[in-house]
Design an enzyme around this catalytic site. Structure first.
Site, PDB file in Angstrom:
ATOM      1  N   LYS A   9      -4.805 -22.757   7.002  1.00  0.00           N
ATOM      2  CA  LYS A   9      -3.540 -22.326   6.415  1.00  0.00           C
ATOM      3  C   LYS A   9      -2.946 -21.126   7.160  1.00  0.00           C
ATOM      4  CE  LYS A   9      -3.125 -25.323   3.069  1.00  0.00           C
ATOM      5  NZ  LYS A   9      -3.186 -25.114   1.632  1.00  0.00           N
ATOM      6  N   ARG A  56     -11.170 -28.999   0.282  1.00  0.00           N
ATOM      7  CA  ARG A  56     -10.367 -29.955   1.061  1.00  0.00           C
ATOM      8  C   ARG A  56     -10.186 -29.368   2.464  1.00  0.00           C
ATOM      9  NH1 ARG A  56      -4.926 -31.026   2.283  1.00  0.00           N
ATOM     10  NH2 ARG A  56      -4.429 -33.264   2.352  1.00  0.00           N
TER      11      ARG A  56
END
Length: 270
Positions: A215, A249
């Protein structure tokens, strides 16, 4: 179909985006053969769930037509079924959910938490797990000045409301897991606070799924490009596990599995 959520955790969900514009691996697996080979590699690396997505939800992403999404994901889904691994479909469209359920997926992973018209009914009629995620705004605008009074309370309240909607629609509580939506309508401080207080997001003991892999927060903290974020991603994921997350995830299955195995070995010492 037995719930994947009943398996002892931590579990690793491997990301398989068959889109040309995903933030990390856009275009890499848009070709069927490349995507299938990557799925096979993830299985060898010990993945517990493969999450197939045919529509990018990166910041600024445009929506994809239902038929285009179906054409991207369904042939791959049919082939991956042969690998004897649990499959999740990353979609918000009820028609795509229905097609994937008919093809045998184990989980619906919805960044809009079944808010699209008809989504609750599709899942309620099926014997599948569902992941409800929090997102402020929509992908095209979610990172334009995200704002919260108290991000932990607001995310938890939203997830609580969606759990109640699921239960009212007849979805089995044991089939539900929750995702705080790291990076989905959150600034760096919001992401860090959610990860720090992850245990406070649990609702009635429902399992938590956390997705921090590659991210933008790691660019903001460390100045790292996307292809340099594996170590930071694994570290943040493991922190989430220590605070109660059951599912991670991730893009990097092997590194994440190894980190979890070390953690489990240490925690098992009496």
């Amino acid at each position: 179909m037995e719930s994947i959520l009943k398996k002892p955790g931590p579990l690793v969900m491997g990301i398989l985006n068959v889109t040309p514009d995903s933030f990390s691996d856009g275009g890499r697996f848009s070709q069927y053969s490349h995507a299938l080979k990557h799925a096979e590699k993830m299985v060898r690396d010990g993945v517990d769930i493969i999450d197939i997505g045919g529509e990018s939800t990166r910041p600024g992403a445009k929506s994809v037509a239902e038929q285009d999404e179906l054409e991207r994901v369904m042939p791959l889904l049919e082939s991956i079924k042969q690998l004897d691994i649990a499959i999740s479909i990353d979609t918000s469209k009820p028609q795509v959910m229905q097609a994937a359920i008919s093809a045998g997926v184990s989980m619906i992973n919805d960044v809009r938490a079944l808010q699209e018209e008809g989504a609750l009914a599709v899942v309620a009629e099926a014997n599948v797990d569902v992941c409800l995620m929090h997102m402020q705004g929509q992908p095209r605008d979610m990172q334009v000045h995200p704002s919260y009074e108290n991000v932990v309370v607001e995310v938890r309240d939203f997830l609580q409301s969606r759990v109640e909607a699921c239960l009212s629609s007849g979805i089995d509580k044991e089939r539900i897991c929750l995702d705080p939506g790291i990076g989905f309508g959150k600034a760096l401080e919001h992401n860090c606070e959610l990860l720090k207080e992850i245990a406070g997001l649990s609702i009635d003991g429902l399992p938590l799924l956390v997705g921090v892999s590659r991210k933008r927060m790691f660019s903001e903290i460390l100045g790292l490009d996307i292809d340099q974020r594996m170590i930071a991603s694994v570290a943040a994921g493991l922190i989430a596990v220590t605070k109660g997350a059951k599912i991670l995830r991730v893009h990097d299955v092997k590194a994440t599995k190894e980190a979890i195995e070390v953690y489990k070995a240490i925690e098992s010492i009496k």
